[in-house]
Motif scaffolding. Structure first.
Motif, PDB file in Angstrom:
ATOM      1  N   GLY A   1      -1.963  33.253  18.565  1.00 53.29           N
ATOM      2  CA  GLY A   1      -1.119  34.285  17.976  1.00 53.29           C
ATOM      3  C   GLY A   1      -0.559  33.869  16.632  1.00 53.29           C
ATOM      4  O   GLY A   1      -0.582  34.641  15.664  1.00 53.29           O
ATOM      5  N   GLY A   2      -0.063  32.634  16.553  1.00 57.06           N
ATOM      6  CA  GLY A   2       0.473  32.150  15.282  1.00 57.06           C
ATOM      7  C   GLY A   2      -0.593  32.024  14.211  1.00 57.06           C
ATOM      8  O   GLY A   2      -0.360  32.338  13.037  1.00 57.06           O
ATOM      9  N   LEU A   3      -1.788  31.563  14.591  1.00 59.47           N
ATOM     10  CA  LEU A   3      -2.870  31.372  13.623  1.00 59.47           C
ATOM     11  C   LEU A   3      -3.343  32.708  13.071  1.00 59.47           C
ATOM     12  O   LEU A   3      -3.484  32.879  11.855  1.00 59.47           O
ATOM     13  CB  LEU A   3      -4.031  30.631  14.286  1.00 59.47           C
ATOM     14  CG  LEU A   3      -5.244  30.338  13.399  1.00 59.47           C
ATOM     15  CD1 LEU A   3      -4.902  29.311  12.323  1.00 59.47           C
ATOM     16  CD2 LEU A   3      -6.417  29.844  14.250  1.00 59.47           C
ATOM     17  N   LEU A   4      -3.605  33.650  13.949  1.00 57.73           N
ATOM     18  CA  LEU A   4      -4.214  34.910  13.535  1.00 57.73           C
ATOM     19  C   LEU A   4      -3.209  35.928  13.003  1.00 57.73           C
ATOM     20  O   LEU A   4      -3.536  36.707  12.091  1.00 57.73           O
ATOM     21  CB  LEU A   4      -4.974  35.533  14.709  1.00 57.73           C
ATOM     22  CG  LEU A   4      -6.218  34.778  15.180  1.00 57.73           C
ATOM     23  CD1 LEU A   4      -6.751  35.384  16.468  1.00 57.73           C
ATOM     24  CD2 LEU A   4      -7.300  34.797  14.101  1.00 57.73           C
ATOM     25  N   PHE A   5      -2.004  35.930  13.526  1.00 57.85           N
ATOM     26  CA  PHE A   5      -1.059  37.001  13.193  1.00 57.85           C
ATOM     27  C   PHE A   5       0.209  36.520  12.511  1.00 57.85           C
ATOM     28  O   PHE A   5       1.107  37.324  12.238  1.00 57.85           O
ATOM     29  CB  PHE A   5      -0.699  37.768  14.478  1.00 57.85           C
ATOM     30  CG  PHE A   5      -1.903  38.295  15.199  1.00 57.85           C
ATOM     31  CD1 PHE A   5      -2.711  39.274  14.630  1.00 57.85           C
ATOM     32  CD2 PHE A   5      -2.262  37.779  16.427  1.00 57.85           C
ATOM     33  CE1 PHE A   5      -3.836  39.751  15.287  1.00 57.85           C
ATOM     34  CE2 PHE A   5      -3.385  38.247  17.095  1.00 57.85           C
ATOM     35  CZ  PHE A   5      -4.178  39.237  16.525  1.00 57.85           C
ATOM     36  N   GLY A   6       0.311  35.205  12.206  1.00 56.22           N
ATOM     37  CA  GLY A   6       1.482  34.674  11.533  1.00 56.22           C
ATOM     38  C   GLY A   6       2.577  34.315  12.516  1.00 56.22           C
ATOM     39  O   GLY A   6       2.611  34.801  13.644  1.00 56.22           O
ATOM     40  N   ASP A   7       3.489  33.446  12.094  1.00 57.55           N
ATOM     41  CA  ASP A   7       4.546  32.980  12.997  1.00 57.55           C
ATOM     42  C   ASP A   7       5.572  34.064  13.319  1.00 57.55           C
ATOM     43  O   ASP A   7       6.285  33.968  14.316  1.00 57.55           O
ATOM     44  CB  ASP A   7       5.252  31.762  12.405  1.00 57.55           C
ATOM     45  CG  ASP A   7       4.460  30.483  12.640  1.00 57.55           C
ATOM     46  OD1 ASP A   7       3.656  30.463  13.599  1.00 57.55           O
ATOM     47  OD2 ASP A   7       4.639  29.535  11.868  1.00 57.55           O
ATOM     48  N   GLN A   8       5.697  35.072  12.444  1.00 59.66           N
ATOM     49  CA  GLN A   8       6.577  36.215  12.683  1.00 59.66           C
ATOM     50  C   GLN A   8       8.022  35.792  12.972  1.00 59.66           C
ATOM     51  O   GLN A   8       8.732  36.427  13.754  1.00 59.66           O
ATOM     52  CB  GLN A   8       6.017  37.076  13.836  1.00 59.66           C
ATOM     53  CG  GLN A   8       4.607  37.579  13.551  1.00 59.66           C
ATOM     54  CD  GLN A   8       4.035  38.471  14.631  1.00 59.66           C
ATOM     55  OE1 GLN A   8       4.772  38.989  15.470  1.00 59.66           O
ATOM     56  NE2 GLN A   8       2.728  38.680  14.620  1.00 59.66           N
ATOM     57  N   ASP A   9       8.458  34.718  12.301  1.00 60.06           N
ATOM     58  CA  ASP A   9       9.834  34.256  12.456  1.00 60.06           C
ATOM     59  C   ASP A   9      10.795  34.995  11.530  1.00 60.06           C
ATOM     60  O   ASP A   9      12.013  34.835  11.631  1.00 60.06           O
ATOM     61  CB  ASP A   9       9.925  32.741  12.233  1.00 60.06           C
ATOM     62  CG  ASP A   9       9.235  32.292  10.953  1.00 60.06           C
ATOM     63  OD1 ASP A   9       8.444  33.078  10.372  1.00 60.06           O
ATOM     64  OD2 ASP A   9       9.477  31.147  10.522  1.00 60.06           O
ATOM     65  N   TYR A  10      10.274  35.795  10.605  1.00 58.01           N
ATOM     66  CA  TYR A  10      11.077  36.757   9.847  1.00 58.01           C
ATOM     67  C   TYR A  10      10.164  37.939   9.519  1.00 58.01           C
ATOM     68  O   TYR A  10       8.944  37.874   9.707  1.00 58.01           O
ATOM     69  CB  TYR A  10      11.713  36.135   8.599  1.00 58.01           C
ATOM     70  CG  TYR A  10      10.759  35.533   7.607  1.00 58.01           C
ATOM     71  CD1 TYR A  10      10.249  36.280   6.546  1.00 58.01           C
ATOM     72  CD2 TYR A  10      10.387  34.187   7.697  1.00 58.01           C
ATOM     73  CE1 TYR A  10       9.380  35.722   5.629  1.00 58.01           C
ATOM     74  CE2 TYR A  10       9.522  33.616   6.780  1.00 58.01           C
ATOM     75  CZ  TYR A  10       9.024  34.391   5.747  1.00 58.01           C
ATOM     76  OH  TYR A  10       8.166  33.829   4.843  1.00 58.01           O
ATOM     77  N   SER A  11      10.724  39.009   9.029  1.00 57.23           N
ATOM     78  CA  SER A  11      10.018  40.290   9.011  1.00 57.23           C
ATOM     79  C   SER A  11       8.745  40.277   8.169  1.00 57.23           C
ATOM     80  O   SER A  11       7.787  40.986   8.482  1.00 57.23           O
ATOM     81  CB  SER A  11      10.958  41.393   8.502  1.00 57.23           C
ATOM     82  OG  SER A  11      11.414  41.113   7.190  1.00 57.23           O
ATOM     83  N   HIS A  12       8.707  39.493   7.089  1.00 62.63           N
ATOM     84  CA  HIS A  12       7.540  39.495   6.215  1.00 62.63           C
ATOM     85  C   HIS A  12       6.501  38.446   6.601  1.00 62.63           C
ATOM     86  O   HIS A  12       5.452  38.365   5.965  1.00 62.63           O
ATOM     87  CB  HIS A  12       7.978  39.269   4.759  1.00 62.63           C
ATOM     88  CG  HIS A  12       8.744  40.419   4.179  1.00 62.63           C
ATOM     89  ND1 HIS A  12      10.120  40.499   4.241  1.00 62.63           N
ATOM     90  CD2 HIS A  12       8.333  41.547   3.546  1.00 62.63           C
ATOM     91  CE1 HIS A  12      10.523  41.604   3.653  1.00 62.63           C
ATOM     92  NE2 HIS A  12       9.458  42.266   3.231  1.00 62.63           N
TER      93      HIS A  12
END
Length: 223
Positions: A120-131
């Motif tokens: 999930g982190g590799l393909l879709f980003g860590d998503q720890d903030y909105s951008h």
């Protein structure tokens, strides 16, 4: 890690440099304001607050994957707009195809995460903030086509990252060909010049058609 170098005095615009802009950067534009950000601006809000042909190079490290896929072509055209003719764009991007292969070959996950978290982190980003989410697909073929469509030439793509799941991409803004008075005069002279030894009178006729003048243009710049 991909590092950039630049000649002294070059004007370098960095996109999305955040708190860690490249040492070669002249101006760091990021959606989030901060002490290392000279221009706080959303990359997807066009046009950017810069004049045409105002930068020698534009760099972006792990940034364009955060731009929505519908907006990516327009953002690349905006990069082209603000670059000087002959200027370069240098990008570091995920290679989504290579990332998918990595996920398939590592079904137990990696970096102390299970498959769900690591993939999930590799393909879709860590998503720890909105951008910080990945919103567009990238591969060498996709990057090359998008850059060419945006007006760039000499696109080079090389694998990057310890796992070769990223790529470094470089391209050049094509310089326009100017139809100067000198060229037009040269073309007119060439129109009256024999093109073969022993040419007949008919073959010495002035170039009056579009095709003939295009041939003179091609000979001048590409011959």
């Amino acid at each position: 890690m991909v590092n950039f170098t630049a000649p002294a005095g070059a004007k370098i615009l960095e996109l999305g440099g955040g708190e860690n802009p490249s040492p070669v950067t002249t101006c760091n534009m990021d959606v989030r304001p901060g002490p290392t950000v000279q221009v706080a601006h959303d990359l997807e809000r066009l046009p950017w607050p810069f004049e045409d042909a105002s930068w020698d190079a534009v760099i972006a490290r792990y940034v364009l994957e955060h731009v929505g896929w519908r907006q990516v072509p327009d953002v690349l055209k905006e990069i082209n707009r603000v670059l000087n003719p002959g200027g370069k764009v240098a990008l570091v991007l995920p290679d989504t195809e290579a990332q998918i292969r990595w996920v398939q070959n590592n079904p137990e996950g990696w970096d102390s995460r299970d498959l769900f978290g690591s993939a999930g982190g590799l393909l879709f980003g860590d998503q720890d903030y909105s951008h910080n989410a990945h919103r567009s697909f990238w591969s060498p073929m996709v990057a090359t086509k998008l850059l060419v469509d945006a007006g760039f030439i000499d696109v080079v793509v090389v694998a990057a990252g310890a796992r070769h799941t990223d790529m470094a991409v470089e391209a050049v803004k094509a310089a326009p060909v100017e139809l100067t008075k000198e060229f037009l005069a040269a073309a007119e002279v060439e129109a009256q010049t024999p093109i073969t030894v022993g040419a007949t009178k008919a073959e010495l006729a002035p170039m009056e058609t579009t095709e003939q003048r295009q041939s003179a243009f091609d000979a001048q710049y590409f011959g």
